[in-house]
Design an enzyme around this catalytic site. Structure first.
Site, PDB file in Angstrom:
ATOM      1  N   GLU A 264      54.957  10.221 -40.941  1.00  0.00           N
ATOM      2  CA  GLU A 264      53.763  10.242 -41.334  1.00  0.00           C
ATOM      3  C   GLU A 264      54.050   9.323 -42.992  1.00  0.00           C
ATOM      4  O   GLU A 264      54.844   9.641 -43.503  1.00  0.00           O
ATOM      5  CB  GLU A 264      53.326  11.638 -42.072  1.00  0.00           C
ATOM      6  N   CYS A 301      49.268  13.046 -49.784  1.00  0.00           N
ATOM      7  CA  CYS A 301      48.986  12.228 -48.790  1.00  0.00           C
ATOM      8  C   CYS A 301      47.388  12.012 -48.460  1.00  0.00           C
ATOM      9  O   CYS A 301      47.050  10.979 -47.534  1.00  0.00           O
ATOM     10  CB  CYS A 301      49.858  12.275 -47.636  1.00  0.00           C
TER      11      CYS A 301
END
Length: 528
Positions: A264, A301
């Protein structure tokens, strides 16, 4: 500073013969914490990977219930970590105690989620096509498929979630659930936190009789390359920067035996504010959006880094309201000095670009991050300017005003892959802009309606992933029970006797799990 040293975790023991000492820092003051850490030597990286490899045949063949008991034990150990532990995490990250307490609960609940996945058995993906000896022109053999762990997994934790995405985070939980021992590379930003969590996992492993090498953890800068290249490692889980994730992907692909990296990496999480919504509740949207931008100092994020709207008096008013909201939000301490420096560099790039205007925020200076708001010319998205595709990790966002619906579609066409994409809309907007949804499906892993992306539920249906560069593999997720799929691979048994089959495929179906048998789902035993 004391001379006490914290050493690596290898096969259930502590060790560290290296000469390099690492120091964890207080995120607020920059002062060194009293405990030093020993960087893993190449020999210790090798030992940790080999310990995981030695544990794999034993651990992966344990009944799912035994692995579930292990995960439940980890959850209990995490919840038992005391106020002293919370204080350590707060010192290393500058995150408030309430946030850490909540994250501790989330991390424990992730373990329990995967324990439930193991107990219900659907992760096996059991499929059976029974023999058809009379079929013409050729008979069909008995074929049975299920999924098993890929092997030892290297896990690289995140800086912004010292518990939920780190040592005992989602990657570790999913790998352990899949039957894969792990080697964690402790994050340099919170090594003391990682140590306490690792100790909790080791206690759980000992209490439930797990193989010694089921969990390992090493410290140090530069040890990640050796870990990813080690032949015992069969997959990698990573949460961090695009640069770091790409480096690991390239290393893994260059191995004699390439392995998957589930990374990620980078997302700007666009929020589309549509006309009817702005007309009816623009001030509320501005307030809620500002809350999301500055939440946790923007260190998520899923932070909304791009806000897009169609030119109108309502959008101009919304812009003014967002300027007022972000202009009054206070500065906050970031996770560490490196994160603050990266934030300052991102702001400098925005300030320097001729197509970007600064709308709100005090001059960035000192030891804290100050919220900022910018506005970029729509042509930067339309012409593929890379600046607006780059995540600025911190409490800032960029507004883009497009001329009309056609320009909005072209702007969205130019976006890279995202973890999330949000529509702020009223029913009239949804009817008029319905064609945007298929477009957003191609761009993001999670589509939100009238919510904000800074909040990721840990459950079966969650997707925390998306097309590159949000992740390196859009077919998976790093949050939710589907995350186990990343560390499983299918195996097919042809004409095997029942005694040699895994329990999930045996005729008697001793686990009582749902299986696809000759195209029909059933939990019933079979007769040959």
């Amino acid at each position: 500073m004391t001379s006490e040293l914290a050493r690596n975790f290898i096969a259930g023991r502590r060790g560290g013969a290296g000469s390099i000492r690492l120091q964890s820092l207080d995120a607020t003051t920059g002062d060194a914490l009293p405990r030093a850490f020993v960087q893993a030597t190449p020999e210790e990286v090798d030992a940790a990977a080999l310990a995981a490899e030695a544990a794999f045949p034993l651990y992966s063949n344990l009944p799912a219930e035994r692995r579930a008991e292990f995960l439940d034990a980890i959850a209990r150990e995490l919840e038992a970590l005391d106020d002293d532990f919370i204080a350590i995490v707060c010192r290393e990250t500058a995150l408030p105690a309430a946030r850490i307490q909540g994250e501790r609960s989330r991390t424990a609940n992730q373990m329990r989620l995967f324990a439930r996945v193991l107990r219900r058995g659907d992760f096996h993906g059991a499929r059976i096509d029974r023999a058809l000896p009379e079929r013409q022109p050729l008979p069909r053999p008995d074929l049975r498929q299920y999924r098993t762990g890929v092997g030892p997994v290297a896990v690289f934790g995140a800086s912004n979630f010292p518990l939920a995405f780190s040592t005992a985070g989602g990657d570790t939980a999913a790998a352990l659930a899949a039957g894969c021992p792990v080697v964690v590379k402790a994050h340099s930003g919170h090594m003391a936190t990682a140590e306490r969590v690792a100790e909790a996992i080791v206690r759980a492993a000992e209490a439930t009789g797990m193989p010694a090498g089921v969990f390992n953890m090493i410290y140090g800068g530069g040890v990640g390359e050796a870990l990813v290249k080690h032949p015992a490692i069969q997959a990698v889980g990573f949460t961090g920067s695009l640069k770091g994730g790409r480096a690991l992907c390239d290393l893994a692909a260059a191995r004699p035996q390439p392995i998957p990296v589930f990374a990620e990496m980078s997302s700007i999480n666009p929020v589309l504010v549509l006309p009817a919504a702005l007309q009816s509740r623009g001030e509320q949207v501005a307030r809620e959006l500002a809350d999301s931008v500055v939440l946790g100092c923007g260190q998520f994020c899923t932070n909304p880094g791009l806000v897009i709207g169609i030119a109108s008096p309502a959008f101009s008013l919304f812009t003014a309201q967002l300027i007022a909201e972000l202009g009054q939000r206070p500065a906050q301490t970031m996770l560490n000095a490196g994160t603050l420096k990266s934030y300052e560099q991102g702001l400098a790039r925005l300030h320097a670009h001729p197509g970007v205007r600064h709308l709100a925020g005090q001059v960035q200076e000192g030891r804290q991050a100050r919220p900022q708001l910018f506005q970029a010319d729509a042509r930067l998205l339309l012409e593929g300017d890379e600046l607006l595709q780059e995540e600025v990790f911190g409490p800032t966002t960029v507004l883009v005003e497009v001329a009309d619906e056609a320009e909005l579609r072209r702007a969205l066409d130019g976006l890279h892959g995202q973890l999330s994409a949000t529509l702020i809309a009223e029913p009239a907007d949804l009817a008029h802009f319905a064609a945007l949804v298929p477009l957003l499906e191609r761009k993001a892993g999670r589509l939100l309606l009238n919510g904000y992306p800074t909040g990721v539920e840990v459950c079966d249906a969650m997707v925390h992933g998306g097309p590159y560069p949000a992740t390196s593999d859009a077919r998976g997720t790093s949050v939710g029970s589907l995350a186990i799929d990343r560390f499983l691979r299918p195996v097919c048994y042809q004409n095997y006797p029942d005694a040699l089959l895994p329990d999930a495929l045996k005729d008697a179906n001793p686990l009582g799990i749902a299986r696809l048998v000759d195209g029909e789902t059933t939990r019933e035993p079979l007769s040959r």
